[in-house]
Design a protein around this motif. Structure first.
Motif, PDB file in Angstrom:
ATOM      1  N   LEU A 162     -24.847  31.003  -7.245  1.00 51.93           N
ATOM      2  CA  LEU A 162     -26.112  31.296  -6.578  1.00 51.93           C
ATOM      3  C   LEU A 162     -25.870  31.987  -5.241  1.00 51.93           C
ATOM      4  N   PHE A 163     -24.909  31.515  -4.471  1.00 51.58           N
ATOM      5  CA  PHE A 163     -24.635  32.146  -3.182  1.00 51.58           C
ATOM      6  C   PHE A 163     -24.047  33.543  -3.343  1.00 51.58           C
ATOM      7  N   ASN A 164     -23.351  33.803  -4.437  1.00 49.39           N
ATOM      8  CA  ASN A 164     -22.907  35.169  -4.726  1.00 49.39           C
ATOM      9  C   ASN A 164     -24.115  36.090  -4.906  1.00 49.39           C
ATOM     10  N   LEU A 165     -25.127  35.584  -5.611  1.00 45.44           N
ATOM     11  CA  LEU A 165     -26.361  36.355  -5.782  1.00 45.44           C
ATOM     12  C   LEU A 165     -27.050  36.585  -4.440  1.00 45.44           C
ATOM     13  N   LEU A 166     -27.101  35.566  -3.590  1.00 45.36           N
ATOM     14  CA  LEU A 166     -27.758  35.682  -2.290  1.00 45.36           C
ATOM     15  C   LEU A 166     -27.041  36.666  -1.373  1.00 45.36           C
ATOM     16  N   ARG A 167     -25.729  36.860  -1.602  1.00 44.35           N
ATOM     17  CA  ARG A 167     -24.970  37.850  -0.833  1.00 44.35           C
ATOM     18  C   ARG A 167     -25.187  39.262  -1.369  1.00 44.35           C
ATOM     19  N   GLN A 168     -25.221  39.395  -2.687  1.00 46.45           N
ATOM     20  CA  GLN A 168     -25.287  40.714  -3.310  1.00 46.45           C
ATOM     21  C   GLN A 168     -26.671  41.343  -3.218  1.00 46.45           C
ATOM     22  N   GLN A 169     -27.712  40.522  -3.260  1.00 43.29           N
ATOM     23  CA  GLN A 169     -29.072  41.035  -3.219  1.00 43.29           C
ATOM     24  C   GLN A 169     -29.870  40.294  -2.149  1.00 43.29           C
ATOM     25  N   LYS A 170     -30.905  40.957  -1.660  1.00 49.14           N
ATOM     26  CA  LYS A 170     -31.785  40.324  -0.664  1.00 49.14           C
ATOM     27  C   LYS A 170     -32.819  39.494  -1.419  1.00 49.14           C
ATOM     28  N   CYS A 171     -32.635  38.197  -1.381  1.00 47.30           N
ATOM     29  CA  CYS A 171     -33.469  37.286  -2.168  1.00 47.30           C
ATOM     30  C   CYS A 171     -34.367  36.458  -1.250  1.00 47.30           C
TER      31      CYS A 171
END
Length: 455
Positions: free
Chosen positions: A229-238
């Motif tokens: 989940l934190f990888n996603l939060l780094r890769q995209q602006k969520c």
């Protein structure tokens, strides 16, 4: 470029962004701004409040800015559309005016600047399509008197990028409505928006699984879900919104104490502030936990927005009440709580023929069954010490000092202070600073405790 062409162009832009055509109010706003009218004048034409019209305009400028890759606002709307209209007529391959009807044709997939570098940027931006899951978010039909709070929330999320924001206050005060209004006005600002309710999806593991399944259309790996989940939060602006956060906390204990099965949320909230990423988490709830508090804004990217009642008669205008001169008194009596006011307005319509002045002649703070039900849920969440404190406070018509409370309840200093702090975290207690620091309850909650909780 005439108004008809402007509306057609605007309609195509809005449809490309939202899948919906312009409604009547949106058309009125666009016409008014094109003709140089103020928001106040436009509001009179469509029988809406100025703040409502301003919000519609702001949302339209956001859509136009996103679709045209330009910063468009009320001041430059007319000049920008005129310039694009001229450019389109000079390049028939991009967009053109044809026929005697002068219809303005626009393809949202092709922007007006044909510079090769710009086209490459467009291709890149289109390749990362946004994902917005708002199926559990409420639909907002009316938005009243929260302009300042909305501006604060917008400033935080668009300029300061805090990783954790808590929006807190009593049940019915308008927390969820405020956050949803912000989301509706700022959809293009985020690559991913997820709205979840703890009442419906209380397991963090389940929520993370749902997020990845919906975005990637495939299950998340079973190991290290939080890391993914934190990888996603780094890769995209969520932007992730969790509503009803108080459901994570144990009833019968002081505020903000996690249930054993939800301790992983405590880790998640803490890591949101400690790990570097470009995303934000909004927590909506009725009581604070330690992770929601910002002790040092210089060190921790945490913000807390605490809502109080509204103080504007606009909230009563659509509730079919009479005696407008009596509306401020009614609002003050029910502390500006939108849910309380809507509920009591229904009673006034049914029993008093909508006459607020007749209702006020009763000279009492009447609690409907729906209001009692909400407050009963809140009272049941209190610890035994908190219940003793509120029952004692309800016996007085004036604020009570800490020393008087201690003597009346025979509580230790530690228990009394912890109980008072917990009630403050639930937004039930008001602290009055004078010769002595004293405390009281809100009038509505006081009446509830007096009539329903003395046993």
């Amino acid at each position: 470029m005439n108004v008809k062409e402007v509306l057609q162009f605007a309609d195509e832009l809005v449809f490309a962004q939202t899948g919906k055509h312009l409604d009547d109010i949106q058309e009125t706003v666009i016409k008014g701004v094109w003709q140089g009218e103020t928001y106040d004048k436009i509001a009179e034409q469509c029988n809406r409040s100025e703040s409502h019209v301003r919000d519609i305009g702001y949302k339209l400028w956001q859509v136009f800015s996103e679709q045209l890759d330009e910063d468009i606002n009320k001041r430059n709307f007319r000049s920008t559309f005129k310039r694009l209209h001229i450019q389109s007529s000079q390049n028939q391959k991009i967009c053109h005016v044809n026929g005697s009807n002068h219809n303005f044709h626009f393809s949202p997939q092709i922007l007006y600047n044909t510079n090769q570098d710009n086209q490459e940027n467009i291709t890149k931006s289109q390749s990362k399509s946004p994902y917005h899951d708002l199926t559990l978010a409420p639909k907002i039909t009316h938005f009243y008197d929260r302009t300042l709070e909305l501006q604060t929330l917008s400033h935080w999320l668009t300029t300061q990028n805090p990783r954790l924001i808590s929006v807190l206050g009593l049940s019915g005060i308008g927390k969820t409505t405020l956050v949803k209004q912000f989301v509706d006005l700022n959809l293009p600002q985020f690559d991913v928006i997820i709205w979840k309710s703890i009442k419906l999806s209380n397991s963090l593991d389940t929520i993370i699984t749902e997020i990845f399944t919906l975005i990637n259309h495939e299950p998340v790996q079973t190991d290290n879900k939080l890391t993914q989940l934190f990888n996603l939060l780094r890769q995209q602006k969520c932007l992730i919104i969790l509503d009803d956060v108080q459901e994570l906390f144990t009833s019968g204990q002081f505020a903000g104490q996690y249930k054993t099965e939800y301790k992983d949320y405590k880790t998640f909230f803490t890591k949101m502030t400690e790990i570097e990423h470009q995303s934000s988490l909004i927590l909506i709830g009725q009581e604070q936990c330690q992770e929601m508090l910002c002790l040092d804004e210089e060190l921790y990217p945490v913000k807390c927005l605490e809502l109080e009642g509204v103080d504007n008669t606009e909230i009563l205008k659509n509730l079919k009440l009479k005696d407008e001169e009596s509306w401020p008194t009614l609002i003050n009596l029910y502390e500006g709580n939108p849910v309380y006011l809507k509920d009591i307005a229904s009673l006034i319509r049914n029993i008093f023929m909508g006459k607020v002045s007749e209702f006020l002649k009763e000279d009492c703070l009447l609690l409907t069954e729906d209001i009692k039900f909400r407050l009963n849920e809140l009272f049941d969440r209190l610890s035994l010490i908190e219940q003793q404190i509120v029952v004692e406070l309800s016996k007085f018509n004036q604020p009570v000092s800490r020393e008087d409370l201690r003597q009346a309840l025979s509580l230790s200093s530690t228990d009394l202070i912890n109980g008072l702090q917990s009630l403050s975290k639930r937004y039930l207690l008001k602290t009055i600073e004078g010769e002595k620091i004293s405390f009281n309850l809100s009038p509505v909650f006081t009446e509830y405790v007096r009539t329903c909780c003395q046993d």
